[in-house]
Every structure is written in C-alpha cells, then in structure tokens.
Design a protein around this motif. Sequence first.
Motif, PDB file in Angstrom:
ATOM      1  N   VAL A   6       8.523 -49.302  11.872  1.00  0.00           N
ATOM      2  CA  VAL A   6       7.696 -49.059  13.052  1.00  0.00           C
ATOM      3  C   VAL A   6       7.520 -47.566  13.283  1.00  0.00           C
ATOM      4  O   VAL A   6       8.464 -46.791  13.159  1.00  0.00           O
ATOM      5  CB  VAL A   6       8.353 -49.697  14.295  1.00  0.00           C
ATOM      6  CG1 VAL A   6       7.576 -49.360  15.555  1.00  0.00           C
ATOM      7  CG2 VAL A   6       8.485 -51.192  14.122  1.00  0.00           C
ATOM      8  N   VAL A   7       6.303 -47.172  13.639  1.00  0.00           N
ATOM      9  CA  VAL A   7       6.003 -45.816  14.089  1.00  0.00           C
ATOM     10  C   VAL A   7       5.257 -45.961  15.406  1.00  0.00           C
ATOM     11  O   VAL A   7       4.225 -46.639  15.478  1.00  0.00           O
ATOM     12  CB  VAL A   7       5.131 -45.038  13.076  1.00  0.00           C
ATOM     13  CG1 VAL A   7       4.791 -43.662  13.624  1.00  0.00           C
ATOM     14  CG2 VAL A   7       5.825 -44.927  11.739  1.00  0.00           C
ATOM     15  N   PHE A   8       5.792 -45.330  16.465  1.00  0.00           N
ATOM     16  CA  PHE A   8       5.202 -45.396  17.794  1.00  0.00           C
ATOM     17  C   PHE A   8       4.955 -43.972  18.270  1.00  0.00           C
ATOM     18  O   PHE A   8       5.883 -43.164  18.318  1.00  0.00           O
ATOM     19  CB  PHE A   8       6.150 -46.132  18.750  1.00  0.00           C
ATOM     20  CG  PHE A   8       5.690 -46.156  20.174  1.00  0.00           C
ATOM     21  CD1 PHE A   8       4.598 -46.902  20.569  1.00  0.00           C
ATOM     22  CD2 PHE A   8       6.376 -45.422  21.141  1.00  0.00           C
ATOM     23  CE1 PHE A   8       4.183 -46.918  21.887  1.00  0.00           C
ATOM     24  CE2 PHE A   8       5.975 -45.443  22.465  1.00  0.00           C
ATOM     25  CZ  PHE A   8       4.869 -46.193  22.837  1.00  0.00           C
ATOM     26  N   ILE A   9       3.705 -43.651  18.599  1.00  0.00           N
ATOM     27  CA  ILE A   9       3.355 -42.301  19.041  1.00  0.00           C
ATOM     28  C   ILE A   9       2.981 -42.367  20.514  1.00  0.00           C
ATOM     29  O   ILE A   9       2.107 -43.150  20.913  1.00  0.00           O
ATOM     30  CB  ILE A   9       2.192 -41.728  18.205  1.00  0.00           C
ATOM     31  CG1 ILE A   9       2.610 -41.666  16.732  1.00  0.00           C
ATOM     32  CG2 ILE A   9       1.790 -40.354  18.723  1.00  0.00           C
ATOM     33  CD1 ILE A   9       1.490 -41.328  15.773  1.00  0.00           C
ATOM     34  N   ALA A  15       8.321 -42.029  17.649  1.00  0.00           N
ATOM     35  CA  ALA A  15       9.498 -42.875  17.457  1.00  0.00           C
ATOM     36  C   ALA A  15       9.339 -43.666  16.167  1.00  0.00           C
ATOM     37  O   ALA A  15       8.270 -44.224  15.906  1.00  0.00           O
ATOM     38  CB  ALA A  15       9.655 -43.822  18.641  1.00  0.00           C
ATOM     39  N   ARG A  16      10.425 -43.684  15.373  1.00  0.00           N
ATOM     40  CA  ARG A  16      10.405 -44.438  14.110  1.00  0.00           C
ATOM     41  C   ARG A  16      11.674 -45.269  14.021  1.00  0.00           C
ATOM     42  O   ARG A  16      12.752 -44.792  14.356  1.00  0.00           O
ATOM     43  CB  ARG A  16      10.358 -43.495  12.908  1.00  0.00           C
ATOM     44  CG  ARG A  16       9.134 -42.634  12.836  1.00  0.00           C
ATOM     45  CD  ARG A  16       9.213 -41.646  11.664  1.00  0.00           C
ATOM     46  NE  ARG A  16       8.127 -40.697  11.712  1.00  0.00           N
ATOM     47  CZ  ARG A  16       6.935 -40.893  11.182  1.00  0.00           C
ATOM     48  NH1 ARG A  16       6.682 -41.999  10.536  1.00  0.00           N
ATOM     49  NH2 ARG A  16       5.992 -39.983  11.281  1.00  0.00           N
ATOM     50  N   GLY A  17      11.542 -46.494  13.538  1.00  0.00           N
ATOM     51  CA  GLY A  17      12.706 -47.356  13.390  1.00  0.00           C
ATOM     52  C   GLY A  17      12.336 -48.664  12.728  1.00  0.00           C
ATOM     53  O   GLY A  17      11.205 -48.855  12.265  1.00  0.00           O
ATOM     54  N   PRO A  34      18.467 -49.301  11.435  1.00  0.00           N
ATOM     55  CA  PRO A  34      19.629 -48.420  11.324  1.00  0.00           C
ATOM     56  C   PRO A  34      19.330 -46.931  11.367  1.00  0.00           C
ATOM     57  O   PRO A  34      20.226 -46.135  11.589  1.00  0.00           O
ATOM     58  CB  PRO A  34      20.239 -48.792   9.975  1.00  0.00           C
ATOM     59  CG  PRO A  34      19.102 -49.317   9.169  1.00  0.00           C
ATOM     60  CD  PRO A  34      18.147 -49.931  10.146  1.00  0.00           C
ATOM     61  N   LYS A  35      18.112 -46.509  11.194  1.00  0.00           N
ATOM     62  CA  LYS A  35      17.795 -45.079  11.215  1.00  0.00           C
ATOM     63  C   LYS A  35      16.747 -44.812  12.290  1.00  0.00           C
ATOM     64  O   LYS A  35      15.673 -44.300  12.006  1.00  0.00           O
ATOM     65  CB  LYS A  35      17.297 -44.619   9.845  1.00  0.00           C
ATOM     66  CG  LYS A  35      18.342 -44.700   8.765  1.00  0.00           C
ATOM     67  CD  LYS A  35      17.799 -44.239   7.433  1.00  0.00           C
ATOM     68  CE  LYS A  35      18.871 -44.360   6.361  1.00  0.00           C
ATOM     69  NZ  LYS A  35      18.351 -44.004   5.051  1.00  0.00           N
ATOM     70  N   ALA A  36      17.096 -45.125  13.544  1.00  0.00           N
ATOM     71  CA  ALA A  36      16.175 -44.882  14.645  1.00  0.00           C
ATOM     72  C   ALA A  36      16.091 -43.388  14.904  1.00  0.00           C
ATOM     73  O   ALA A  36      17.101 -42.689  14.906  1.00  0.00           O
ATOM     74  CB  ALA A  36      16.659 -45.619  15.890  1.00  0.00           C
ATOM     75  N   ILE A  37      14.868 -42.902  15.125  1.00  0.00           N
ATOM     76  CA  ILE A  37      14.673 -41.479  15.374  1.00  0.00           C
ATOM     77  C   ILE A  37      13.489 -41.286  16.320  1.00  0.00           C
ATOM     78  O   ILE A  37      12.448 -41.926  16.162  1.00  0.00           O
ATOM     79  CB  ILE A  37      14.464 -40.682  14.066  1.00  0.00           C
ATOM     80  CG1 ILE A  37      14.324 -39.183  14.355  1.00  0.00           C
ATOM     81  CG2 ILE A  37      13.299 -41.216  13.269  1.00  0.00           C
ATOM     82  CD1 ILE A  37      14.384 -38.308  13.101  1.00  0.00           C
ATOM     83  N   VAL A  38      13.676 -40.418  17.310  1.00  0.00           N
ATOM     84  CA  VAL A  38      12.606 -40.031  18.215  1.00  0.00           C
ATOM     85  C   VAL A  38      12.509 -38.514  18.155  1.00  0.00           C
ATOM     86  O   VAL A  38      13.488 -37.814  18.403  1.00  0.00           O
ATOM     87  CB  VAL A  38      12.869 -40.497  19.662  1.00  0.00           C
ATOM     88  CG1 VAL A  38      11.763 -40.009  20.590  1.00  0.00           C
ATOM     89  CG2 VAL A  38      12.996 -42.017  19.728  1.00  0.00           C
ATOM     90  N   THR A  46      18.602 -39.232  17.275  1.00  0.00           N
ATOM     91  CA  THR A  46      18.770 -40.225  16.222  1.00  0.00           C
ATOM     92  C   THR A  46      19.910 -41.163  16.585  1.00  0.00           C
ATOM     93  O   THR A  46      20.792 -40.807  17.364  1.00  0.00           O
ATOM     94  CB  THR A  46      19.086 -39.574  14.854  1.00  0.00           C
ATOM     95  OG1 THR A  46      20.331 -38.867  14.955  1.00  0.00           O
ATOM     96  CG2 THR A  46      17.979 -38.630  14.409  1.00  0.00           C
ATOM     97  N   ALA A  47      19.899 -42.364  15.985  1.00  0.00           N
ATOM     98  CA  ALA A  47      20.978 -43.321  16.198  1.00  0.00           C
ATOM     99  C   ALA A  47      20.960 -44.365  15.096  1.00  0.00           C
ATOM    100  O   ALA A  47      19.900 -44.715  14.574  1.00  0.00           O
ATOM    101  CB  ALA A  47      20.844 -44.000  17.558  1.00  0.00           C
TER     102      ALA A  47
END
Length: 173
Positions: A6-9, A15-17, A34-38, A46-47
């Motif tokens: 997912v890519v959310f702008i 945001a990517r996850g 597992p590689k969430a990033i904003v 990141t988380a």
Amino acid sequence: SANGSVVFIDGDNVARGAKLDYRIADETYRLFGPKAIVTSPRGIMTAAGSITYDASNNTNKQVLALGAASYRDENGRVIEGEQVVAFLNEEGAIETVKAKGNARVVSPQGIVAAADRLDYVASTDRADLFGHVEIIDRDNILRGTRAEVEFNKEISRLLSDNTGKRVTGVLNP
C-alpha cells in the motif's frame, strides 16, 4: 481498506506498508507492517507492527508506532522504542515524543541516551529518561535510574530517585 504494498499520499505525507485502514470522516489511518513507514518533510516514522495517524482531535494529533518503532526528525535525531508516540501541533510539527520499551534517543552528535521510558520535548531539545538509564557521550558512560538530557547544550544529569540505587559513571578526559 487496502492490502498489499500500500502507498497512501496525504499532502506532503507518504505512508507505505502491507495494509492500510483509513477512516475518511476523521482523517485517521492505521498502517500495518512488517515495514510500515510514514515520511513527511518533518521526519520519518517506521515500525515493524503498525503506525496509527490520529487526526480526530485537530489540536492533539498523534502518530503511534508499535513494534521496533523509530522516529527520525529532519535534523537527524532518532527516537526509538517498542512503542513511540509523537504528539503534533495543529500545523503537524512534532511537539513531544514519548517512547517506551528499550527506549533510546540518539542525537546528531552521536550522544545516546537509553532507558525503559523517555519523554522528549522538541522545543527544548530535552529528554527525561526513567528506569535503567544509560547515557553514552563519546567515551563517557553514565548509568542510573533517572536522567535529564539537554542535547542542544550537551548537558546530562543523572538524578536520584527513591529506590536508593547508585549512580555510576566512567568519565574520560
């Protein structure tokens, strides 16, 4: 809801996850790892678990990251923990960051302050640390149960608490 890479702008934020749940009514979303990033112009969160952006209260916006979480600001300061919560002002700038569970803050100068829990205030560039505190500044190491670190002044204070535990340190010239 969206699944799979997912890519959310949202304005300047990206945001990517692996999965995203978005509530349109209050502009709140939860991003799963597992590689969430904003990423934003003000920093990167990141988380491994999830990142929740909660804008339901315009004067108290929050970004909550869970699982090997990390926030890096635009100046290179890094705040890490199993849980990291950033509190934002109305313009979206970070006001405070709270971390717990193997919490640590690393300054751009390389000063590392670690503890069970920490509270960081961006406007004063200061962190208050609680429980199993360790501050490493070049070859100097300080240990105790509570500390205050003023990164912009490069001042660290170990403080006593009511546990009676000793403060220790190794200072090199």
